[in-house]
Design a protein around this motif. Structure first.
Motif, PDB file in Angstrom:
ATOM      1  N   ASP A  29       0.694  -1.553   0.020  1.00 25.34           N
ATOM      2  CA  ASP A  29       0.221  -0.132  -0.798  1.00 25.34           C
ATOM      3  C   ASP A  29       0.655   1.582  -0.434  1.00 25.34           C
ATOM      4  O   ASP A  29       2.001   1.775   0.546  1.00 25.34           O
ATOM      5  N   HIS A  30       1.056   2.256  -0.798  1.00 22.46           N
ATOM      6  CA  HIS A  30       1.482   3.178  -0.780  1.00 22.46           C
ATOM      7  C   HIS A  30       0.835   4.438  -0.842  1.00 22.46           C
ATOM      8  O   HIS A  30       1.187   5.484  -1.160  1.00 22.46           O
ATOM      9  N   ASP A  31       0.091   4.317   0.059  1.00 25.77           N
ATOM     10  CA  ASP A  31      -1.108   5.775   0.566  1.00 25.77           C
ATOM     11  C   ASP A  31       0.137   6.638   1.466  1.00 25.77           C
ATOM     12  O   ASP A  31       0.063   7.490   1.639  1.00 25.77           O
ATOM     13  N   ARG A  32       0.512   6.090   2.472  1.00 28.87           N
ATOM     14  CA  ARG A  32       1.517   6.693   3.432  1.00 28.87           C
ATOM     15  C   ARG A  32       2.666   7.492   2.326  1.00 28.87           C
ATOM     16  O   ARG A  32       3.870   7.900   3.104  1.00 28.87           O
ATOM     17  N   SER A  33       2.733   7.467   0.977  1.00 30.32           N
ATOM     18  CA  SER A  33       3.591   8.458   0.737  1.00 30.32           C
ATOM     19  C   SER A  33       2.887  10.116   0.396  1.00 30.32           C
ATOM     20  O   SER A  33       4.092  11.201   0.288  1.00 30.32           O
ATOM     21  N   TYR A  34       1.949   9.926   0.770  1.00 27.75           N
ATOM     22  CA  TYR A  34       0.731  11.437   0.505  1.00 27.75           C
ATOM     23  C   TYR A  34       0.305  12.148   2.161  1.00 27.75           C
ATOM     24  O   TYR A  34       0.419  10.816   3.374  1.00 27.75           O
ATOM     25  N   LYS A  35       0.473  13.324   2.930  1.00 27.09           N
ATOM     26  CA  LYS A  35       0.512  13.867   3.337  1.00 27.09           C
ATOM     27  C   LYS A  35      -0.882  12.972   3.757  1.00 27.09           C
ATOM     28  O   LYS A  35      -1.330  13.097   5.591  1.00 27.09           O
ATOM     29  N   LYS A  36      -1.406  13.611   3.352  1.00 23.13           N
ATOM     30  CA  LYS A  36      -3.293  13.773   3.364  1.00 23.13           C
ATOM     31  C   LYS A  36      -3.352  12.291   4.675  1.00 23.13           C
ATOM     32  O   LYS A  36      -4.722  11.555   5.005  1.00 23.13           O
ATOM     33  N   ASN A  37      -3.064  10.917   4.161  1.00 23.70           N
ATOM     34  CA  ASN A  37      -3.200   9.239   4.781  1.00 23.70           C
ATOM     35  C   ASN A  37      -2.181   8.966   5.231  1.00 23.70           C
ATOM     36  O   ASN A  37      -3.006   8.639   6.129  1.00 23.70           O
ATOM     37  N   TRP A  38      -1.739  10.539   6.869  1.00 22.48           N
ATOM     38  CA  TRP A  38      -1.143   9.809   7.770  1.00 22.48           C
ATOM     39  C   TRP A  38      -2.262  10.128   8.639  1.00 22.48           C
ATOM     40  O   TRP A  38      -3.025  11.892   9.113  1.00 22.48           O
ATOM     41  N   LEU A  39      -3.158   9.448   9.078  1.00 21.31           N
ATOM     42  CA  LEU A  39      -4.250   9.773   9.954  1.00 21.31           C
ATOM     43  C   LEU A  39      -3.839   9.171  11.617  1.00 21.31           C
ATOM     44  O   LEU A  39      -3.293   8.318  11.454  1.00 21.31           O
ATOM     45  N   MET A  40      -4.159  10.081  12.626  1.00 26.26           N
ATOM     46  CA  MET A  40      -3.708   9.528  14.480  1.00 26.26           C
ATOM     47  C   MET A  40      -5.074   9.485  15.097  1.00 26.26           C
ATOM     48  O   MET A  40      -6.009  10.714  14.287  1.00 26.26           O
ATOM     49  N   HIS A  90       0.316  -4.208  -7.181  1.00 29.67           N
ATOM     50  CA  HIS A  90       1.123  -4.625  -7.263  1.00 29.67           C
ATOM     51  C   HIS A  90       0.942  -6.471  -7.944  1.00 29.67           C
ATOM     52  O   HIS A  90       1.808  -6.470  -8.376  1.00 29.67           O
ATOM     53  N   GLY A  91      -0.360  -6.942  -7.626  1.00 29.79           N
ATOM     54  CA  GLY A  91       0.141  -8.275  -7.662  1.00 29.79           C
ATOM     55  C   GLY A  91       0.468  -9.117  -6.384  1.00 29.79           C
ATOM     56  O   GLY A  91       0.954  -8.401  -4.838  1.00 29.79           O
ATOM     57  N   PRO A  92       0.071 -10.048  -5.505  1.00 29.09           N
ATOM     58  CA  PRO A  92       0.343 -10.910  -4.799  1.00 29.09           C
ATOM     59  C   PRO A  92       1.776 -11.393  -4.467  1.00 29.09           C
ATOM     60  O   PRO A  92       2.584 -11.502  -3.060  1.00 29.09           O
ATOM     61  N   TYR A  93       3.015 -10.929  -5.327  1.00 30.17           N
ATOM     62  CA  TYR A  93       4.325 -10.663  -5.391  1.00 30.17           C
ATOM     63  C   TYR A  93       4.767  -9.883  -4.974  1.00 30.17           C
ATOM     64  O   TYR A  93       6.433  -9.726  -5.811  1.00 30.17           O
ATOM     65  N   SER A  94       4.556  -8.942  -5.527  1.00 33.68           N
ATOM     66  CA  SER A  94       4.905  -7.000  -5.461  1.00 33.68           C
ATOM     67  C   SER A  94       5.963  -7.142  -4.085  1.00 33.68           C
ATOM     68  O   SER A  94       6.726  -7.612  -2.974  1.00 33.68           O
ATOM     69  N   ASP A  95       7.274  -6.413  -4.953  1.00 33.93           N
ATOM     70  CA  ASP A  95       8.575  -5.954  -3.471  1.00 33.93           C
ATOM     71  C   ASP A  95       8.948  -4.643  -3.760  1.00 33.93           C
ATOM     72  O   ASP A  95       9.909  -4.233  -3.871  1.00 33.93           O
ATOM     73  N   CYS A  96       7.832  -4.459  -3.390  1.00 33.04           N
ATOM     74  CA  CYS A  96       7.986  -2.426  -3.548  1.00 33.04           C
ATOM     75  C   CYS A  96       8.663  -1.827  -2.318  1.00 33.04           C
ATOM     76  O   CYS A  96       8.268  -1.699  -1.686  1.00 33.04           O
ATOM     77  N   GLY A 112       8.908   6.286   2.913  1.00 34.49           N
ATOM     78  CA  GLY A 112       8.025   6.606   3.475  1.00 34.49           C
ATOM     79  C   GLY A 112       7.253   8.262   2.713  1.00 34.49           C
ATOM     80  O   GLY A 112       6.888   7.642   1.616  1.00 34.49           O
ATOM     81  N   LEU A 113       6.998   9.768   3.297  1.00 35.51           N
ATOM     82  CA  LEU A 113       6.378  10.338   2.322  1.00 35.51           C
ATOM     83  C   LEU A 113       7.849  10.881   0.619  1.00 35.51           C
ATOM     84  O   LEU A 113       8.531  10.988   0.945  1.00 35.51           O
ATOM     85  N   LYS A 114       6.130  11.121  -0.092  1.00 36.69           N
ATOM     86  CA  LYS A 114       7.353  12.084  -0.973  1.00 36.69           C
ATOM     87  C   LYS A 114       8.461  12.863  -0.738  1.00 36.69           C
ATOM     88  O   LYS A 114       9.667  12.649  -2.213  1.00 36.69           O
ATOM     89  N   SER A 115       8.219  14.073  -0.065  1.00 36.43           N
ATOM     90  CA  SER A 115       9.429  14.617   0.191  1.00 36.43           C
ATOM     91  C   SER A 115      10.561  14.513   0.496  1.00 36.43           C
ATOM     92  O   SER A 115      11.138  14.858   0.507  1.00 36.43           O
ATOM     93  N   TRP A 116      10.851  13.003   1.310  1.00 34.94           N
ATOM     94  CA  TRP A 116      11.386  12.284   2.333  1.00 34.94           C
ATOM     95  C   TRP A 116      12.749  11.813   0.711  1.00 34.94           C
ATOM     96  O   TRP A 116      13.694  11.069   1.541  1.00 34.94           O
ATOM     97  N   ARG A 117      11.512  12.090  -0.208  1.00 33.24           N
ATOM     98  CA  ARG A 117      12.450  10.938  -1.240  1.00 33.24           C
ATOM     99  C   ARG A 117      13.410  12.264  -2.562  1.00 33.24           C
ATOM    100  O   ARG A 117      12.739  12.700  -2.727  1.00 33.24           O
TER     101      ARG A 117
END
Length: 432
Positions: A285-296, A312-318, A324-329
């Motif tokens: 799940d790549h949702d945490r790449s975006y700030k709006k998806n960090w909920l507490m 990306h299917g059952p065997y994904s290795d992303c 973490g966030l896109k801004s960290w990359r």
């Protein structure tokens, strides 16, 4: 709160536009006005005024009746939502979500979300969200998607990705919930699979949030069709959540723990971030790449929406999921985290490649799903594109998903070992 929950303001805005158009249409039909050329002055007589006023009142009464028919339950039963996610919460909510009588259902479109989802209210007042697993025609028209399950080598199909992932997000939610409970993270609200009648799910005159004429027509048609059952996942509604994402310093604590020592008051939060990214990696799940998806909720990070899991299917290795966030990359690279909670890694090691077959995460996940009413049929709704052409659909074998999560557990533990090799075990596992 009533306005926010029932979208009364949004509805009145639409009514105002509609009434304005109707009154203008009446004025255009007045004998003193030329429809296309405004040569004559408007003579707004008392007769015309009362005619428009009567029409406005009549329409207001009609829409008020429709509105109360769709939203009147707000005034009848008290609202119950989830205030914390614990074992006790599961014991209270799961039976209701699975077997409780649905008192009300209406279309739910938060923000710019695209998934087909519905707000559910049970007779006892508990509120939930239902996500549809598949297009309504899929059970009726087997040829709508590829009807054969195809097993193939995941290495030969690295471009595999979810088909229609935006619209139908129900099955990853249920799968992610069971993974969350097996890892004892309690980051997801109670979730069950259920077959819901079209008479319960669709409202014949739905003027709730996001209503448009096509959606009203769609719900009206679905409601009045002969009874059929729609596969959905139902998740308890969590209240009082807030949007809070990690900052730049948290990145350094997680990526360079030997250079940036974590302050004592920050350790618990850093551990929450680490567990969240580990969970996202395991379910792809790549949702945490975006700030709006960090909920507490109560200083506990939640992963409420996992509808894009297994993208990306059952065997994904992303592995970049651990960045973490896109801004960290950087534009073409990123540094995965190297700080983990010791208890989380030890639990994964007990379910990892060296564990007995009956103790591996994939096997435990399979057994856990068997307790759900649609768990055994869950993966028939998992439709994927075979490649980038987006023209060839396929499904995987059920076992592929269980083997796939074991595959990612092995890769994650290998990454942890790499971090320990370059740093040391105390820094990697004892910092939080």
């Amino acid at each position: 709160n009533l306005v926010k929950r029932s979208s009364l303001g949004f509805t009145l805005h639409k009514l105002f536009i509609f009434f304005s158009y109707c009154i203008w249409s009446l004025l255009m039909r007045h004998k003193n006005i030329n429809r296309f050329k405004f040569k004559n002055k408007l003579k707004f007589t008392p007769k015309l005024f009362f005619r428009c006023y009567f029409f406005f009142i009549l329409c207001s009464c009609i829409f008020l009746v429709l509105y109360l028919a769709n939203n009147g339950d707000f005034f009848i039963s008290p609202r119950q939502t989830i205030a914390s996610i614990t074992k006790e919460t599961d014991e209270e909510w799961l039976p209701v979500l699975a077997n409780g009588k649905i008192a009300k259902s209406w279309n739910f479109i938060p923000g710019n979300a695209y998934a087909e989802k519905y707000k559910i209210k049970f007779e006892d007042g508990k509120e939930a969200v239902a996500k549809v697993l598949a297009h309504w025609s899929q059970p009726l028209l087997p040829f709508f998607f590829s009807n054969e399950r195809t097993e193939f080598d995941h290495k030969e199909f690295e471009d595999t990705r979810r088909a229609l992932k935006g619209r139908y997000q129900g099955w990853p939610e249920l799968l992610a919930f069971h993974v969350d409970r097996l890892l004892q993270l309690y980051k997801k609200a109670p979730t069950v699979g259920r077959m819901v009648s079209n008479k319960e799910l669709y409202t014949p005159l739905d003027i709730s949030n996001g209503w448009t004429f096509p959606r009203i027509l769609y719900a009206f048609m679905m409601y009045w069709m002969p009874e059929f059952y729609v596969p959905v996942t139902i998740t308890g509604w969590v209240s009082n959540i807030k949007n809070k994402w990690p900052n730049g310093n948290d990145k350094f604590y997680l990526v360079l723990p030997d250079e940036y020592h974590i302050p004592p008051f920050r350790k618990e939060y850093i551990g929450e971030i680490s567990d969240t990214l580990v969970f996202d990696y395991l379910i792809d799940d790549h949702d945490r790449s975006y700030k709006k998806n960090w909920l507490m909720l109560n200083d506990h990070i939640l992963t409420l929406d996992s509808g894009l899991g297994w993208n990306h299917g059952p065997y994904s290795d992303c592995l970049p999921t651990l960045c973490g966030l896109k801004s960290w990359r950087d534009s073409d690279s990123c540094n995965p985290i190297c700080v983990f909670r010791k208890k989380t890694i030890e639990l994964l090691e007990s379910m990892g490649p060296d564990a007995p077959p009956e103790r591996k995460l994939g096997y435990l996940l399979k057994k856990s799903l068997e307790k759900d009413i649609i768990g055994n049929d869950l993966f028939k709704y998992a439709v994927f594109f075979k490649d980038n052409t987006t023209s060839s659909y396929t499904r995987f074998q059920d076992q592929d998903f269980f083997d796939g999560i074991d595959f990612r557990v092995t890769l994650l533990l290998d990454h942890v070992d790499t971090c320990i090799h370059f740093l040391n075990r105390k820094v990697v596992l004892d910092s939080v």
